[in-house]
Design an enzyme around this catalytic site. Sequence first.
Site, PDB file in Angstrom:
ATOM      1  N   ASP A 148      -1.038   0.642   2.452  1.00  0.00           N
ATOM      2  CA  ASP A 148      -0.720  -0.015   1.182  1.00  0.00           C
ATOM      3  C   ASP A 148      -1.914  -0.261   0.282  1.00  0.00           C
ATOM      4  OD1 ASP A 148      -1.884  -2.050   2.771  1.00  0.00           O
ATOM      5  OD2 ASP A 148      -0.886  -3.571   1.558  1.00  0.00           O
TER       6      ASP A 148
ATOM      7  N   ASP B 112      -1.519   1.353   8.932  1.00  0.00           N
ATOM      8  CA  ASP B 112      -2.554   0.386   8.607  1.00  0.00           C
ATOM      9  C   ASP B 112      -2.039  -0.973   9.092  1.00  0.00           C
ATOM     10  OD1 ASP B 112      -4.779  -0.919   7.240  1.00  0.00           O
ATOM     11  OD2 ASP B 112      -3.272  -1.519   5.757  1.00  0.00           O
TER      12      ASP B 112
ATOM     13  N   ASP C 113      -6.627   2.692   1.802  1.00  0.00           N
ATOM     14  CA  ASP C 113      -5.746   3.593   2.550  1.00  0.00           C
ATOM     15  C   ASP C 113      -5.524   4.921   1.837  1.00  0.00           C
ATOM     16  OD1 ASP C 113      -5.311   1.765   4.624  1.00  0.00           O
ATOM     17  OD2 ASP C 113      -3.727   0.763   3.505  1.00  0.00           O
TER      18      ASP C 113
END
Length: 820
Positions: A702, A503, A706
């Site tokens: 995080d 991410d 996600d």
Amino acid sequence: MTTATTLTLSLENLSCASCVGRAERALTAVDGVSAAPVNLATETARVEFSAPATADALAGALDRAGYPARRETAVLEVEAMSCASCVGRVERMLAATPGVLEARVNLASERAFVTYLAGATTPQTLSAKITKAGFPTRPREDNASTVPRDKAAEAEALKRKALLAAVLTAPVFILEMGGHLFPAFHHWIARSIGLGTSHWIQLVLTTLVLAGPGRLFFTKGIPALLRGAPEMNALVALGTSAAYLYSLVSVLAPGILPAGTANVYFEAAAVIIVLILIGRWMEARAKGRTGEAIRALVALAPNDALVDVDGKTITRPVSQVVTGEVVVIRPGERVPLDGEVVEGESLVDESMISGEPVPVAKVIGHTVTGGTVNGTGALKARVTAVGPDTLLAQIVRMVEDAQGARLPIQALVDRITAVFVPIVMAIAALTVVVWLVIGPDPALGLALVAGVSVLIIACPCAMGLATPTSIMVGTGRAAQLGALFRRGDALQTLQSAQVVAFDKTGTLTEGRPKLTAFEVADGWIPDEVLAMVAGVEAQSEHPLAQAILQGAADRNVGPAKVKDVQTETGFGLRAQVNGQRVLVGSQQYMAREDVMLTGIVDRADPMRSRGETVFFTAIDGQLAALIGVSDPVKPEAARALQALRAMGKDIAMITGDDPATAAAIADQLGIDYVDAGVLPGGKVAAIEALQALFGKVAFVGDGINDAPALASADVGLAIGTGTDVAIEAADVVLSSGALSGVVNAFEISRRSMTNIRQNLFWAFGYNVLLIPVAAGILYPLWGVLLSPMLGAGAMAASSVLVLTNALRLRFVRPKLEEPT
């Protein structure tokens, strides 16, 4: 006729009679269920079933119906396991218990992890069943210490037994083997005390060895043999008994043996006991070191706390402190429990949790974590978590769960060890028969030596220890390096992942956006426009809105008063400011609202190329300003990605940010595969696309958005500074926000799997090579027949070698150091 089984299951989501009916129909639809009445008041189902129905099938049917049976997990402390055969027996007995869904037994930690259907059985029932089978077992209570059982006392007891056995065996060995090695010594014994007296001395001393220090092999091995579940102790008991009884007959009634075969092998029986006890002693010492990581973590928590009671400070055991009480933390002391600072200021060293070497400033309202070290200031904190709810306890539990895991590679070991000991006994019996049939004279003596050697040299101990010891030491070392494996099987899967997908926000970047550019069109006053924008963004909770507000504050510009604020999801905000209509949002938003994109709009692309997210501001339908917000890349990101590429991994980025910004970050970090503008639900599809292209994928994230991707990836790694939802969905938790943890997790995974393969190669190769040698395969060629004593030494050495090799993982250096 198949015996019917009755289970009482505790169900969830029952709210009405219709739920009861649906749950009953789901259960009775399982083939083999004869009755399944469901009680709404007690939220239970009493199920009567027989084969082919199983507890797993019942649980699956209830899951699909939407009324899952409650699962519980028990940790059992199991004693007296000595080899992989013991592990297999305990696992099979647990798995065969009605209501048990999964049972994993770890020989290295001497623990069983059992998942069962609530109401169907209890930890006490399971413990009693295993205890009855010869393995003393007790359930570990939830609030009990998770420190691995200290092996020091066991090692010391084995050391005393080994020394006593060695003292008793030394004369036996000298009398018998001295004569074989030095003919002159043999003749001296015959002339001085006589061979008959020598044999009687050996008989008495060997009897003391077997009845004293060696008794444990018989008290454990013979009952196991009689139960039809032979294990390592049974092999030792059979081998030494054969050598001892044959020698006993040779001394007491030599006439019943064929001429020339009345030989004594007392030294073999005694030395075997000595060598195996020494091996067990060294094994216990090595096992004690496998739990050092957990012991080190548990040792971080202080035993006592200073509690503020009505203005007075009293000392109280941490176990007696309750939430809501205020603890006093003096300079230099460890924080006793998780809490919130209510008084004082200080710097706290949180490196044991986060891996970050720089102390963290703590003021009123900040949280502190039990086990961290207070700096030079005094603090008072209101306790928010105690016992198993503290962060340190959760970390210990996470490491412990991973250490109890069963890796896919273990399946081969399980299949072999399930039949290993019976096969060894069969080989030993066949060896004796073959020697008796085709062996040279004295065939009976040679047959005995070969048969005993086969029994003694076989080593399921090494097989049973090969995988769990490496898992225990590897995951423990990983925790010390900031990578907490929540699922042990991730230890194997991670190293085989070809792609590492990240991410962007909060993972590759700091996650703290900053206002980096604010440009106005001709005719507009910058501070006035910024005040309007700040006023609008003050109504938003978006992280980028907070960046704009902070940027305005840094420029000493206060937010203007606004009204009629409306959020246009996915586009931006609109509001009224001093009677003017203000729009703040994306370029698409401006186009949708018919704002003429002329003039300063040309400056947007250079901003995007620098990785900035660009917002537009329109006032009364005219483009007034461009806003550039950027999220700085983490300082160590480039080094971390470079280290992963050096490991042969491909790097990808999946982000919801706009393609231009994502492309700028990708260019900066050298990322080849970028999927930008992805909605939270689309991250799963992006992961699946990478899996189809490359195979196994590890995803690092995080945020809440996600969590689906972390769960769908082959291995999900959550940044420890992220959200609880992301951490719960992940397989590996990185205790700090530093990306060095990702690299170190891959390194530990690779080194641990290499270590496991080395152990398994030795454990299997040792038996494949030496069992035929023990059986006498070399005798026709070179006249070499392996002594049972050498077999005992090799068997003991194999277990110690496996443990010692696993302990090397304690010294794995971090592949990438934490940034300072």
